[in-house]
Enzyme design. Structure first.
Site, PDB file in Angstrom:
ATOM      1  N   GLU A  33       0.743  -1.236   0.062  1.00 32.13           N
ATOM      2  CA  GLU A  33       0.057  -0.109  -0.051  1.00 32.13           C
ATOM      3  C   GLU A  33       0.689   1.215   0.063  1.00 32.13           C
ATOM      4  O   GLU A  33       1.935   1.404   0.869  1.00 32.13           O
ATOM      5  CB  GLU A  33      -0.944   0.056   1.308  1.00 32.13           C
ATOM      6  CG  GLU A  33      -2.326   0.590   1.061  1.00 32.13           C
ATOM      7  CD  GLU A  33      -3.192  -0.309   0.014  1.00 32.13           C
ATOM      8  OE1 GLU A  33      -3.094   0.231  -1.072  1.00 32.13           O
ATOM      9  OE2 GLU A  33      -3.843  -1.275   0.504  1.00 32.13           O
ATOM     10  N   HIS A  34       0.451   2.106  -0.788  1.00 37.86           N
ATOM     11  CA  HIS A  34       1.182   3.527  -1.015  1.00 37.86           C
ATOM     12  C   HIS A  34       2.629   3.227  -1.409  1.00 37.86           C
ATOM     13  O   HIS A  34       3.670   4.082  -0.959  1.00 37.86           O
ATOM     14  CB  HIS A  34       1.239   4.342   0.514  1.00 37.86           C
ATOM     15  CG  HIS A  34      -0.237   5.092   0.422  1.00 37.86           C
ATOM     16  ND1 HIS A  34      -0.685   6.127   0.018  1.00 37.86           N
ATOM     17  CD2 HIS A  34      -1.193   4.276   1.339  1.00 37.86           C
ATOM     18  CE1 HIS A  34      -1.781   6.367   0.067  1.00 37.86           C
ATOM     19  NE2 HIS A  34      -2.162   5.327   1.240  1.00 37.86           N
ATOM     20  N   GLY A 124     -17.004   5.270  -3.025  1.00 41.67           N
ATOM     21  CA  GLY A 124     -16.136   6.137  -2.235  1.00 41.67           C
ATOM     22  C   GLY A 124     -15.734   5.041  -1.129  1.00 41.67           C
ATOM     23  O   GLY A 124     -14.983   5.254   0.058  1.00 41.67           O
ATOM     24  N   LEU A 127     -12.583   0.743  -3.237  1.00 40.37           N
ATOM     25  CA  LEU A 127     -12.325  -0.383  -3.800  1.00 40.37           C
ATOM     26  C   LEU A 127     -12.575  -0.013  -5.427  1.00 40.37           C
ATOM     27  O   LEU A 127     -12.863  -0.798  -6.340  1.00 40.37           O
ATOM     28  CB  LEU A 127     -13.536  -1.504  -3.808  1.00 40.37           C
ATOM     29  CG  LEU A 127     -13.970  -1.851  -2.455  1.00 40.37           C
ATOM     30  CD1 LEU A 127     -14.939  -2.835  -2.245  1.00 40.37           C
ATOM     31  CD2 LEU A 127     -12.642  -2.314  -1.792  1.00 40.37           C
ATOM     32  N   SER A 129     -14.116   2.418  -7.308  1.00 39.90           N
ATOM     33  CA  SER A 129     -15.154   2.500  -8.429  1.00 39.90           C
ATOM     34  C   SER A 129     -14.771   3.429  -9.566  1.00 39.90           C
ATOM     35  O   SER A 129     -15.183   3.181 -10.767  1.00 39.90           O
ATOM     36  CB  SER A 129     -16.390   2.942  -7.727  1.00 39.90           C
ATOM     37  OG  SER A 129     -16.158   4.081  -6.967  1.00 39.90           O
ATOM     38  N   ASP A 174      -4.518   0.646  -9.249  1.00 40.08           N
ATOM     39  CA  ASP A 174      -6.003   0.313  -9.340  1.00 40.08           C
ATOM     40  C   ASP A 174      -6.319   0.166 -10.929  1.00 40.08           C
ATOM     41  O   ASP A 174      -7.155  -1.061 -11.197  1.00 40.08           O
ATOM     42  CB  ASP A 174      -6.736   1.762  -9.021  1.00 40.08           C
ATOM     43  CG  ASP A 174      -6.819   1.952  -7.730  1.00 40.08           C
ATOM     44  OD1 ASP A 174      -5.722   1.382  -7.052  1.00 40.08           O
ATOM     45  OD2 ASP A 174      -7.049   3.221  -7.196  1.00 40.08           O
TER      46      ASP A 174
END
Ligand code: GLA
Length: 387
Positions: A33-34, A124, A127, A129, A174
């Site tokens: 993550e990040h 929001g 995940l 969207s 993503d």
């Protein structure tokens, strides 16, 4: 679902003759993550929940958009001749951005279209969207106009649109996870080179459970860009001591040796997270390929601690969900997922513990935070498709 969205398309746009239905997934990141804007590794997977869409070409240059998730907004109109981001355009800035990005890359969209969407990713929630809508739009444009683009290109175009049209400085994770999704596989992606490998997710009588904090966030109004620039500054400082192009090139030992050149304690922690999280991701994927799910879970937990203490992107909602999850017998690992500051957590939970997990974590969360969390037992699915 196909029939439902085709019917709705006919209701909104008159009829559905010549209209086609599509799907693009959402994604969850298992670990890493990040790290994607720091030249590190990520390990996300596409989900079987996502965005459904129906589209039809028009004979003029009009773009007409309708979302079943935002019915009150009605049909939002725009035109190919006037592609610019507008606040009033709401969610349609995502498909518009992609149409614009194709043009920027030399692929002019020759005519307008009507597009209806219906997503089953909680909005929001972290995940992805928006990335799902971007990849879906790109996939439709490719299908309609025969543009010579691969799914990986669709990911890059989606990210380009998000960065340059919607001014959100996101990394590639993503859009890549969504465009390249594969059933029952996670994607081990090196964001520095875009080299990737699929890794089968064999969880041995366990499932992936997502807990949605219901604390709304958008990347635009979060501290996402601030974290990025803290890492960029730390990288510049580190370059005085070591020859690197990104934090992802450092291992823990080298980082510990040279970190003294970073002048602020806060930036040192940000960089530490980026370096350690990247190495953790590599180790986690190895653990999984050795069938050591317990070790994978431990690394997920360590990832959360680092995001909480060093990167500071969690907050009381995500910390409550994760720390309560850790107390439940049968939870193999639990961490926040996505950008943070709200959104979701991802946990690996043994089948027999799932009900207790949802009940116990849900109860404490509601009591402490004042509103309920939502839980989803999810499956890993494929990338975009025609329905
Ligand atoms: C968001 C961004 C991604 C990634 C994650 C954090 O989801 O869109 O590019 O940076 O946050 O890992």
């Amino acid at each position: 679902m196909k029939e439902k969205i085709l019917d709705k398309f006919a209701e909104i746009f008159g009829d559905n003759e010549g209209a086609k239905a599509y799907f693009a997934p959402g994604r969850v990141n298992l670990i890493g993550e990040h790290t994607d804007y720091n030249g590190g590794h990520v390990f996300p997977c596409a989900l079987t929940i996502g965005t459904y869409g129906v589209a039809r070409k028009r004979t003029d240059n009009k773009l007409r958009f309708y979302s079943m998730n935002f019915e009150k907004l009605g049909v939002i109109e725009s035109s190919l001749d006037d592609l610019k981001p507008e606040k009033e355009a709401e969610w349609t800035n995502y498909p518009k951005g992609v149409i614009w990005a194709f043009g920027e890359k030399g692929m002019q969209v020759p005519c307008g279209m009507d597009l209806l969407l219906n997503g089953n990713i909680p909005n929001g929630s972290g995940l992805s969207s928006s990335a799902s809508v971007e990849v879906l739009t790109g996939f439709i444009l490719k299908d309609f106009f025969g543009f010579d683009v691969s799914n990986q290109d669709l990911a890059l175009i989606g990210q380009y649109a998000e960065n340059n049209f919607n001014q959100v400085n996101c990394g590639i994770m993503d859009q890549f996870a969504i465009a390249m999704g594969k059933k029952d596989q996670a994607i081990f992606l090196d964001t520095a080179t875009l080299e990737y490998e699929y890794a089968p997710i064999r969880l041995q009588n366990s499932k992936i459970v997502i807990a949605c904090s219901n604390k709304k966030r958008g990347l635009g109004d979060s501290k996402y860009n601030e974290r990025r620039s803290e890492c960029e500054t730390a990288l510049e400082e580190l370059k005085q001591a070591v020859t690197i192009e990104s934090l992802g090139e450092l291992d823990e030992e080298t980082f510990e040796k040279v970190k003294g050149v970073i002048e602020s304690e806060v930036r040192m922690r940000r960089a530490k997270h980026a370096v350690y999280e990247n190495r953790r991701t590599i180790r986690a994927v190895k653990a999984l390929s050795d069938n050591d799910v317990e070790q994978f879970g431990k690394l997920m937990n360590e990832s959360h601690v680092s995001l909480r203490d060093d990167y500071e992107v969690t907050g009381i909602e995500l910390d409550t969900l994760v720390e309560e999850a850790w107390k439940v017998d049968g939870v193999i690992g639990s961490r926040m997922t996505g950008a943070g500051f709200g959104g979701c957590t991802v946990s690996i939970v043994k089948d027999e513990a799932i009900d207790t997990f949802i009940e116990q974590v849900g109860k404490v969360y509601e009591k402490k935070i004042g509103y309920a969390a939502d839980f989803y037992v999810v499956e890993i699915g494929d990338g975009p498709c025609v329905l």
